[in-house]
Design a protein around this motif. Sequence first.
Motif, PDB file in Angstrom:
ATOM      1  N   SER A 120       0.785  -1.238   0.000  1.00 42.73           N
ATOM      2  CA  SER A 120       0.000   0.000   0.000  1.00 42.73           C
ATOM      3  C   SER A 120       0.814   1.284   0.000  1.00 42.73           C
ATOM      4  O   SER A 120       0.262   2.371   0.217  1.00 42.73           O
ATOM      5  CB  SER A 120      -0.937   0.006   1.215  1.00 42.73           C
ATOM      6  OG  SER A 120      -1.784  -1.112   1.198  1.00 42.73           O
TER       7      SER A 120
ATOM      8  N   LEU B 202     -12.883  -2.000   2.963  1.00 42.13           N
ATOM      9  CA  LEU B 202     -11.758  -2.457   2.149  1.00 42.13           C
ATOM     10  C   LEU B 202     -11.529  -3.950   2.307  1.00 42.13           C
ATOM     11  O   LEU B 202     -11.257  -4.660   1.323  1.00 42.13           O
ATOM     12  CB  LEU B 202     -10.489  -1.688   2.528  1.00 42.13           C
ATOM     13  CG  LEU B 202     -10.510  -0.175   2.297  1.00 42.13           C
ATOM     14  CD1 LEU B 202      -9.141   0.420   2.609  1.00 42.13           C
ATOM     15  CD2 LEU B 202     -10.905   0.148   0.861  1.00 42.13           C
TER      16      LEU B 202
ATOM     17  N   ARG C 268     -11.265  -0.663   8.731  1.00 46.99           N
ATOM     18  CA  ARG C 268     -11.390  -0.557   7.280  1.00 46.99           C
ATOM     19  C   ARG C 268     -12.219  -1.727   6.746  1.00 46.99           C
ATOM     20  O   ARG C 268     -11.829  -2.415   5.809  1.00 46.99           O
ATOM     21  CB  ARG C 268     -10.005  -0.544   6.625  1.00 46.99           C
ATOM     22  CG  ARG C 268      -9.124   0.648   6.995  1.00 46.99           C
ATOM     23  CD  ARG C 268      -9.610   1.923   6.320  1.00 46.99           C
ATOM     24  NE  ARG C 268      -8.700   3.028   6.537  1.00 46.99           N
ATOM     25  CZ  ARG C 268      -8.807   3.910   7.530  1.00 46.99           C
ATOM     26  NH1 ARG C 268      -9.796   3.785   8.415  1.00 46.99           N
ATOM     27  NH2 ARG C 268      -7.959   4.911   7.653  1.00 46.99           N
TER      28      ARG C 268
ATOM     29  N   ARG D 268      -0.003   5.739   3.104  1.00 49.30           N
ATOM     30  CA  ARG D 268      -0.515   4.723   2.186  1.00 49.30           C
ATOM     31  C   ARG D 268      -1.222   5.432   1.044  1.00 49.30           C
ATOM     32  O   ARG D 268      -1.819   6.483   1.240  1.00 49.30           O
ATOM     33  CB  ARG D 268      -1.469   3.786   2.925  1.00 49.30           C
ATOM     34  CG  ARG D 268      -0.835   3.139   4.160  1.00 49.30           C
ATOM     35  CD  ARG D 268      -1.865   2.372   4.977  1.00 49.30           C
ATOM     36  NE  ARG D 268      -1.272   1.792   6.185  1.00 49.30           N
ATOM     37  CZ  ARG D 268      -1.269   2.389   7.378  1.00 49.30           C
ATOM     38  NH1 ARG D 268      -1.840   3.586   7.532  1.00 49.30           N
ATOM     39  NH2 ARG D 268      -0.706   1.807   8.412  1.00 49.30           N
TER      40      ARG D 268
ATOM     41  N   ALA E 120       0.425   3.169  -6.342  1.00 48.20           N
ATOM     42  CA  ALA E 120      -0.563   3.905  -7.145  1.00 48.20           C
ATOM     43  C   ALA E 120      -0.005   4.264  -8.512  1.00 48.20           C
ATOM     44  O   ALA E 120      -0.764   4.409  -9.479  1.00 48.20           O
ATOM     45  CB  ALA E 120      -1.004   5.161  -6.397  1.00 48.20           C
TER      46      ALA E 120
ATOM     47  N   LEU F 193      -7.659  -1.734  -3.472  1.00 48.60           N
ATOM     48  CA  LEU F 193      -8.180  -0.611  -4.255  1.00 48.60           C
ATOM     49  C   LEU F 193      -7.408  -0.421  -5.552  1.00 48.60           C
ATOM     50  O   LEU F 193      -7.964   0.015  -6.558  1.00 48.60           O
ATOM     51  CB  LEU F 193      -8.150   0.673  -3.423  1.00 48.60           C
ATOM     52  CG  LEU F 193      -9.169   0.765  -2.289  1.00 48.60           C
ATOM     53  CD1 LEU F 193      -8.993   2.069  -1.522  1.00 48.60           C
ATOM     54  CD2 LEU F 193     -10.595   0.652  -2.827  1.00 48.60           C
ATOM     55  N   LYS F 194      -6.128  -0.733  -5.551  1.00 47.84           N
ATOM     56  CA  LYS F 194      -5.331  -0.662  -6.780  1.00 47.84           C
ATOM     57  C   LYS F 194      -5.787  -1.732  -7.759  1.00 47.84           C
ATOM     58  O   LYS F 194      -5.911  -1.473  -8.966  1.00 47.84           O
ATOM     59  CB  LYS F 194      -3.847  -0.834  -6.445  1.00 47.84           C
ATOM     60  CG  LYS F 194      -2.923  -0.897  -7.660  1.00 47.84           C
ATOM     61  CD  LYS F 194      -2.917   0.395  -8.451  1.00 47.84           C
ATOM     62  CE  LYS F 194      -1.897   0.319  -9.574  1.00 47.84           C
ATOM     63  NZ  LYS F 194      -1.941   1.527 -10.443  1.00 47.84           N
TER      64      LYS F 194
ATOM     65  N   GLY G 130      -5.348  -2.544   2.227  1.00 45.44           N
ATOM     66  CA  GLY G 130      -5.994  -1.584   1.338  1.00 45.44           C
ATOM     67  C   GLY G 130      -5.514  -1.588  -0.086  1.00 45.44           C
ATOM     68  O   GLY G 130      -6.071  -0.879  -0.939  1.00 45.44           O
ATOM     69  N   SER G 131      -4.492  -2.397  -0.401  1.00 49.70           N
ATOM     70  CA  SER G 131      -4.003  -2.421  -1.788  1.00 49.70           C
ATOM     71  C   SER G 131      -5.031  -2.998  -2.749  1.00 49.70           C
ATOM     72  O   SER G 131      -4.872  -2.888  -3.964  1.00 49.70           O
ATOM     73  CB  SER G 131      -2.683  -3.184  -1.890  1.00 49.70           C
ATOM     74  OG  SER G 131      -2.876  -4.584  -1.752  1.00 49.70           O
TER      75      SER G 131
ATOM     76  N   TYR H 245      -3.935   5.081  -0.384  1.00 53.72           N
ATOM     77  CA  TYR H 245      -5.391   5.232  -0.329  1.00 53.72           C
ATOM     78  C   TYR H 245      -5.864   6.052   0.873  1.00 53.72           C
ATOM     79  O   TYR H 245      -7.065   6.161   1.106  1.00 53.72           O
ATOM     80  CB  TYR H 245      -6.065   3.858  -0.312  1.00 53.72           C
ATOM     81  CG  TYR H 245      -5.649   2.980   0.855  1.00 53.72           C
ATOM     82  CD1 TYR H 245      -6.321   3.039   2.072  1.00 53.72           C
ATOM     83  CD2 TYR H 245      -4.587   2.097   0.742  1.00 53.72           C
ATOM     84  CE1 TYR H 245      -5.944   2.245   3.137  1.00 53.72           C
ATOM     85  CE2 TYR H 245      -4.205   1.292   1.793  1.00 53.72           C
ATOM     86  CZ  TYR H 245      -4.885   1.363   2.991  1.00 53.72           C
ATOM     87  OH  TYR H 245      -4.497   0.575   4.039  1.00 53.72           O
ATOM     88  N   GLU H 246      -4.932   6.621   1.653  1.00 56.63           N
ATOM     89  CA  GLU H 246      -5.312   7.378   2.847  1.00 56.63           C
ATOM     90  C   GLU H 246      -4.837   8.823   2.761  1.00 56.63           C
ATOM     91  O   GLU H 246      -3.818   9.112   2.126  1.00 56.63           O
ATOM     92  CB  GLU H 246      -4.719   6.739   4.106  1.00 56.63           C
ATOM     93  CG  GLU H 246      -5.290   5.389   4.434  1.00 56.63           C
ATOM     94  CD  GLU H 246      -4.679   4.792   5.693  1.00 56.63           C
ATOM     95  OE1 GLU H 246      -5.381   4.038   6.381  1.00 56.63           O
ATOM     96  OE2 GLU H 246      -3.500   5.068   5.988  1.00 56.63           O
TER      97      GLU H 246
END
Length: 263
Positions: free
Chosen positions: A22, A73, A70, A196, A27, A47-48, A44-45, A198-199
């Motif tokens: 993450s 996620l 989370r 990270r 990204a 999301l990628k 949370g990875s 996504y944060e």
Amino acid sequence: MLFDSFEHNFQSESGPVFILASGPSAAEFPLHEFPSVPVIAMNGSILKCEADSIRPSFYLCDDPDFIESRAVLAKKGVTQAESTAMTADCYAAMSATAPDCLRNKHLFLMSRVNRRNRRAIISDRRFAWSIRNDPHLHSYFSLLHAKPNRVGFSTNMAKGYFGSRTVPVAALQLAYHLGFNKAFLLGVDLNPSSGRFYEQGDEAMPSTLDKDFDEYILPSFRLMAEKVVSPGKFEVFNMSNNSRLPSSVVPHLSLDDLSACLH
């Protein structure tokens, strides 16, 4: 809740795999350009993977605090991945927050070596000595200092895994277990100041990277490099330009290098 056995997928794969963490560099990586390379995602990875329309082969989590804070996620990870590997306390947290998403899923139970309810079964020193001839469990051993005995790497997840204070190391243990011979680290920046991908700001979960890096995280990667990595059998490369990991421990690759490596 029914779990498949890690014995069933031992050495079942081959070729390259992406280990997707993450860090901010994740990204920037063009994951969509390599749709044929399997992905092991974590936390949370996912999301990628979602953004690049990639279904990960595995989704990993061994931190129940992540699931509790989370949950959305974590649910995405379990729902989108082909298989999920979590610890018992993570599955308990998932059952409490999103029980429906676990139904009819391919689930594996991750167990830390020499741990029951997060406590050592025998002393870490005795355990490190006991596995000195085990071909699947690798650890440092020290009579003088306790912490080196907690550092290790498992090449067979049926025997458990070493926590190492960062989930990408668990993912690398899974990658070896599955039979992949080249693992490419994405987003393994290990810089808490960068956060990270996504944060943002106050929304970010606390990080223990600074506290754990010198004593557990870096030694875990170093042990892997010394005792597990073998040219042609299992190699690990870092795709992050801003990683805290020294290239002397995990070699860095450029995007051009990666393309050449995969073709």
